[in-house]
Design a protein around this motif. Structure first.
Motif, PDB file in Angstrom:
ATOM      1  N   GLY A  33     -11.253  -6.787   7.503  1.00  0.00           N
ATOM      2  CA  GLY A  33     -12.543  -5.865   7.953  1.00  0.00           C
ATOM      3  C   GLY A  33     -12.937  -5.412   6.794  1.00  0.00           C
ATOM      4  N   HIS A  34     -12.187  -4.717   5.572  1.00  0.00           N
ATOM      5  CA  HIS A  34     -12.885  -4.315   4.212  1.00  0.00           C
ATOM      6  C   HIS A  34     -13.162  -5.291   3.231  1.00  0.00           C
ATOM      7  CE1 HIS A  34     -10.932  -0.869   6.161  1.00  0.00           C
ATOM      8  NE2 HIS A  34     -12.006  -0.217   5.586  1.00  0.00           N
ATOM      9  N   ALA A  35     -12.282  -6.317   3.327  1.00  0.00           N
ATOM     10  CA  ALA A  35     -12.522  -7.345   2.312  1.00  0.00           C
ATOM     11  C   ALA A  35     -13.678  -8.043   2.386  1.00  0.00           C
ATOM     12  CB  ALA A  35     -11.140  -8.270   2.269  1.00  0.00           C
ATOM     13  N   LEU A  51      -4.234  -8.707  -0.876  1.00  0.00           N
ATOM     14  CA  LEU A  51      -2.824  -8.655  -0.813  1.00  0.00           C
ATOM     15  C   LEU A  51      -2.187  -8.376   0.589  1.00  0.00           C
ATOM     16  CD1 LEU A  51      -3.106  -8.332  -4.058  1.00  0.00           C
ATOM     17  CD2 LEU A  51      -1.071  -6.924  -4.021  1.00  0.00           C
ATOM     18  N   ASP A  52      -1.343  -8.849   1.027  1.00  0.00           N
ATOM     19  CA  ASP A  52      -0.468  -8.432   2.387  1.00  0.00           C
ATOM     20  C   ASP A  52       0.866  -8.917   2.304  1.00  0.00           C
ATOM     21  OD1 ASP A  52      -2.058  -7.116   5.018  1.00  0.00           O
ATOM     22  OD2 ASP A  52      -0.092  -7.552   5.130  1.00  0.00           O
ATOM     23  N   ARG A  53       1.798  -8.047   2.914  1.00  0.00           N
ATOM     24  CA  ARG A  53       3.140  -8.579   2.910  1.00  0.00           C
ATOM     25  C   ARG A  53       3.608  -9.194   4.242  1.00  0.00           C
ATOM     26  NH1 ARG A  53       6.851  -2.978   2.603  1.00  0.00           N
ATOM     27  NH2 ARG A  53       5.383  -1.849   3.648  1.00  0.00           N
ATOM     28  N   PRO A  77       4.170  -7.612  -1.467  1.00  0.00           N
ATOM     29  CA  PRO A  77       3.843  -6.216  -1.450  1.00  0.00           C
ATOM     30  C   PRO A  77       2.744  -5.445  -2.254  1.00  0.00           C
ATOM     31  CG  PRO A  77       6.041  -6.515  -2.529  1.00  0.00           C
ATOM     32  CD  PRO A  77       5.190  -7.986  -2.225  1.00  0.00           C
ATOM     33  N   PHE A  78       2.428  -4.374  -1.921  1.00  0.00           N
ATOM     34  CA  PHE A  78       1.203  -3.904  -3.085  1.00  0.00           C
ATOM     35  C   PHE A  78       1.916  -3.224  -4.360  1.00  0.00           C
ATOM     36  CE2 PHE A  78       0.122  -0.880   0.585  1.00  0.00           C
ATOM     37  CZ  PHE A  78       0.882   0.292  -0.027  1.00  0.00           C
ATOM     38  N   SER A  79       3.175  -3.001  -4.041  1.00  0.00           N
ATOM     39  CA  SER A  79       3.785  -2.560  -5.310  1.00  0.00           C
ATOM     40  C   SER A  79       3.812  -3.525  -6.441  1.00  0.00           C
ATOM     41  CB  SER A  79       5.396  -1.994  -4.891  1.00  0.00           C
ATOM     42  OG  SER A  79       6.151  -3.199  -4.365  1.00  0.00           O
ATOM     43  N   PHE A  99      -6.797   0.739  -0.889  1.00  0.00           N
ATOM     44  CA  PHE A  99      -5.536   0.709   0.022  1.00  0.00           C
ATOM     45  C   PHE A  99      -5.863   1.359   1.430  1.00  0.00           C
ATOM     46  CE2 PHE A  99      -3.876   1.203  -3.854  1.00  0.00           C
ATOM     47  CZ  PHE A  99      -2.624   0.419  -3.979  1.00  0.00           C
ATOM     48  N   ASP A 100      -5.594   0.422   2.375  1.00  0.00           N
ATOM     49  CA  ASP A 100      -5.880   0.917   3.832  1.00  0.00           C
ATOM     50  C   ASP A 100      -4.626   0.901   4.561  1.00  0.00           C
ATOM     51  OD1 ASP A 100      -6.747   1.532   6.406  1.00  0.00           O
ATOM     52  OD2 ASP A 100      -7.639  -0.715   6.791  1.00  0.00           O
ATOM     53  N   LEU A 101      -3.672   2.007   4.332  1.00  0.00           N
ATOM     54  CA  LEU A 101      -2.396   2.249   4.764  1.00  0.00           C
ATOM     55  C   LEU A 101      -1.963   1.951   6.166  1.00  0.00           C
ATOM     56  CD1 LEU A 101      -1.772   5.111   2.176  1.00  0.00           C
ATOM     57  CD2 LEU A 101      -1.176   2.616   1.667  1.00  0.00           C
ATOM     58  N   GLU A 213       7.750   4.925  -0.647  1.00  0.00           N
ATOM     59  CA  GLU A 213       8.185   4.374  -2.142  1.00  0.00           C
ATOM     60  C   GLU A 213       7.080   3.335  -2.579  1.00  0.00           C
ATOM     61  OE1 GLU A 213       9.921   4.545   0.507  1.00  0.00           O
ATOM     62  OE2 GLU A 213      11.956   5.266   0.044  1.00  0.00           O
ATOM     63  N   GLU A 214       6.594   2.386  -1.653  1.00  0.00           N
ATOM     64  CA  GLU A 214       5.500   1.304  -2.037  1.00  0.00           C
ATOM     65  C   GLU A 214       4.284   1.912  -2.758  1.00  0.00           C
ATOM     66  OE1 GLU A 214       4.610  -2.091  -1.452  1.00  0.00           O
ATOM     67  OE2 GLU A 214       6.788  -2.215  -1.946  1.00  0.00           O
ATOM     68  N   LEU A 215       3.966   2.998  -1.909  1.00  0.00           N
ATOM     69  CA  LEU A 215       2.663   3.791  -2.412  1.00  0.00           C
ATOM     70  C   LEU A 215       2.863   4.487  -3.807  1.00  0.00           C
ATOM     71  CD1 LEU A 215      -0.301   4.687  -1.561  1.00  0.00           C
ATOM     72  CD2 LEU A 215       0.870   6.800  -0.424  1.00  0.00           C
TER      73      LEU A 215
HETATM   74  C1  LIG Z   1      -4.451  -0.580   8.449  1.00  0.00           C
HETATM   75  S1  LIG Z   1      -4.203  -2.370   8.051  1.00  0.00           S
HETATM   76  C2  LIG Z   1      -5.498  -3.012   6.987  1.00  0.00           C
HETATM   77  C3  LIG Z   1      -6.552  -3.419   7.915  1.00  0.00           C
HETATM   78  C4  LIG Z   1      -7.643  -3.956   7.052  1.00  0.00           C
HETATM   79  N1  LIG Z   1      -8.199  -3.125   6.037  1.00  0.00           N
HETATM   80  C5  LIG Z   1      -8.718  -4.655   7.853  1.00  0.00           C
HETATM   81  O1  LIG Z   1      -9.820  -4.326   7.786  1.00  0.00           O
HETATM   82  O2  LIG Z   1      -8.523  -5.534   8.477  1.00  0.00           O
HETATM   83  C6  LIG Z   1      -2.701  -2.261   6.904  1.00  0.00           C
HETATM   84  C7  LIG Z   1      -2.214  -3.685   6.349  1.00  0.00           C
HETATM   85  O3  LIG Z   1      -1.666  -3.520   4.939  1.00  0.00           O
HETATM   86  C8  LIG Z   1      -0.370  -4.293   5.004  1.00  0.00           C
HETATM   87  N2  LIG Z   1       0.617  -3.499   4.439  1.00  0.00           N
HETATM   88  C9  LIG Z   1       1.033  -2.118   4.549  1.00  0.00           C
HETATM   89  N3  LIG Z   1       1.990  -1.877   3.497  1.00  0.00           N
HETATM   90  C10 LIG Z   1       1.921  -2.996   2.752  1.00  0.00           C
HETATM   91  C11 LIG Z   1       2.420  -3.025   1.351  1.00  0.00           C
HETATM   92  N4  LIG Z   1       3.230  -2.121   0.922  1.00  0.00           N
HETATM   93  N5  LIG Z   1       2.176  -4.119   0.801  1.00  0.00           N
HETATM   94  C12 LIG Z   1       1.263  -5.009   1.117  1.00  0.00           C
HETATM   95  N6  LIG Z   1       0.954  -4.985   2.502  1.00  0.00           N
HETATM   96  C13 LIG Z   1       1.096  -3.766   3.304  1.00  0.00           C
HETATM   97  C14 LIG Z   1       0.070  -4.373   6.612  1.00  0.00           C
HETATM   98  O4  LIG Z   1       0.844  -5.680   6.756  1.00  0.00           O
HETATM   99  C15 LIG Z   1      -1.341  -4.678   7.192  1.00  0.00           C
HETATM  100  O5  LIG Z   1      -1.458  -5.798   7.479  1.00  0.00           O
END
Ligand SMILES: C[S@@+](CC[C@H](N)C(=O)[O-])C[C@H]1O[C@@H](n2cnc3c(N)ncnc32)[C@H](O)[C@@H]1O
Length: 304
Positions: A33-35, A51-53, A77-79, A99-101, A213-215
């Motif tokens: 959505g944001h991308a 990025l996404d895990r 992972p975003f780390s 970051f949209d956590l 921890e990731e954050l």
């Molecule tokens: C709230 S959603 C994001 C939605 C996105 N902004 C959109 O508009 O579609 C959070 C996403 O971040 C991913 N995510 C959460 N923690 C992550 C991490 N540490 N590393 C990579 N991806 C992560 C989740 O798998 C999820 O798909």
């Protein structure tokens, strides 16, 4: 496929100011959505690195990238943001990092992912099902004291002791409804507006996915990834996350720690970030249309 509605979209775009040729990193692609809104604004020469895990989010991103080569997808992972940016040759050149956590609607809504007690499914809760134990596996083997610690630290659950004891008596617990029912029996329904299992599910999810921890790991790396004048935007959904983001921006805006009584020129402290405005929350209109936005807080900072 259930979709995800981006939160604070207008505010994120205002904060990151995407323009022609811009390079952005979306650390939490989800369903883009944001991308997508960033891609609409960076023109033919711009790029968005997503990025996404979660393998399902990555698959959605790869399908998108087939028709838009400006989207570069990293299953990570975003780390690992610093490493991914270096591999793509954009370290120190990125205009904005987002970051949209937390979890996405497709994750929450799919019973087989086991994130929600509203839908019965296997008790899993892993964003990357290939990483670490599922919630069921962890609850099966964890000490009662460890369960108490997790519920307190990551859920701020006042009934942590009682819930942990009930879980240990009832295990093995294989399903989301199974866990919700154990909690419903253990603690009386609260007068509050949420279900008694809400904080336990939140706590187990945050713990298993190492979300804090990731954050903590990723935020300092953004300083290497951003260009001077580039912006960091972070949307948090609970105080455990927001507190960390706030503290990180405050500390980096203050610069190197010196003893208070040493006379040091402000420029010698090497501040690395400048906070942009105050914390931003969703408007009433947005919350009415998208209840997930209710607890969202956006913080923005600019790299000096
Ligand atoms: C709230 S959603 C994001 C939605 C996105 N902004 C959109 O508009 O579609 C959070 C996403 O971040 C991913 N995510 C959460 N923690 C992550 C991490 N540490 N590393 C990579 N991806 C992560 C989740 O798998 C999820 O798909």
């Amino acid at each position: 496929m259930p979709e995800h509605r981006p939160v604070l979209l207008r505010e994120v775009i205002e904060a990151l100011r995407p323009g022609e040729g811009g390079v952005f990193v979306d650390c939490t692609f989800g369903r883009g959505g944001h991308a997508g809104a960033l891609l609409e604004r960076v023109g033919p020469g711009g790029r968005v690195i997503g990025l996404d895990r979660d393998p399902e989010a990555v698959a959605a991103a790869l399908r998108w990238a087939e028709t838009d080569p400006r989207l570069i997808v990293c299953a990570a992972p975003f780390s690992a943001i610093s490493r991914e940016a270096a591999a793509l040759g954009v370290s120190g050149k990125v205009d904005g990092v987002l970051f949209d956590l937390g979890v996405s609607s497709p994750q929450l809504d799919a019973p087989e992912r086991g994130f929600s007690f509203l839908r019965d499914g296997p008790l899993d809760m892993r964003m990357d099902p290939g990483a670490g134990p599922s919630a069921a596996q962890w609850l099966d083997t964890a000490d009662e004291a460890e369960i108490v610690r997790v519920l307190r630290s990551y859920g701020e659950e006042p009934q942590a002791r009682r819930i942990a004891a009930a879980i240990v008596r009832a295990r093995p617990i294989a399903t989301t409804r199974g866990l919700a029912e154990v909690i419903e029996r253990a603690v009386p329904r609260r007068a509050r507006d949420h279900h008694p299992a809400t904080l336990t599910f939140q706590a187990i999810r945050i713990f298993l996915n190492r979300e804090l921890e990731e954050l903590d790991n990723a935020l300092p790396q953004c300083l290497d990834v951003l260009r001077p004048g580039g912006r960091l935007a972070v949307i948090s959904f609970h105080s455990l996350e927001d507190r960390r983001v706030k503290r990180f921006i405050r500390d980096e805006a203050r610069g190197d720690p010196y003893p208070r009584d040493l006379p040091v020129a402000a420029s010698a402290l090497h501040p690395r970030l400048h906070p942009v405005g105050r914390a931003i929350r969703a408007t009433e209109d947005e919350v009415r249309e998208n209840p997930r936005a209710r607890s969202a807080v956006l913080r923005v900072a600019e790299k000096l």
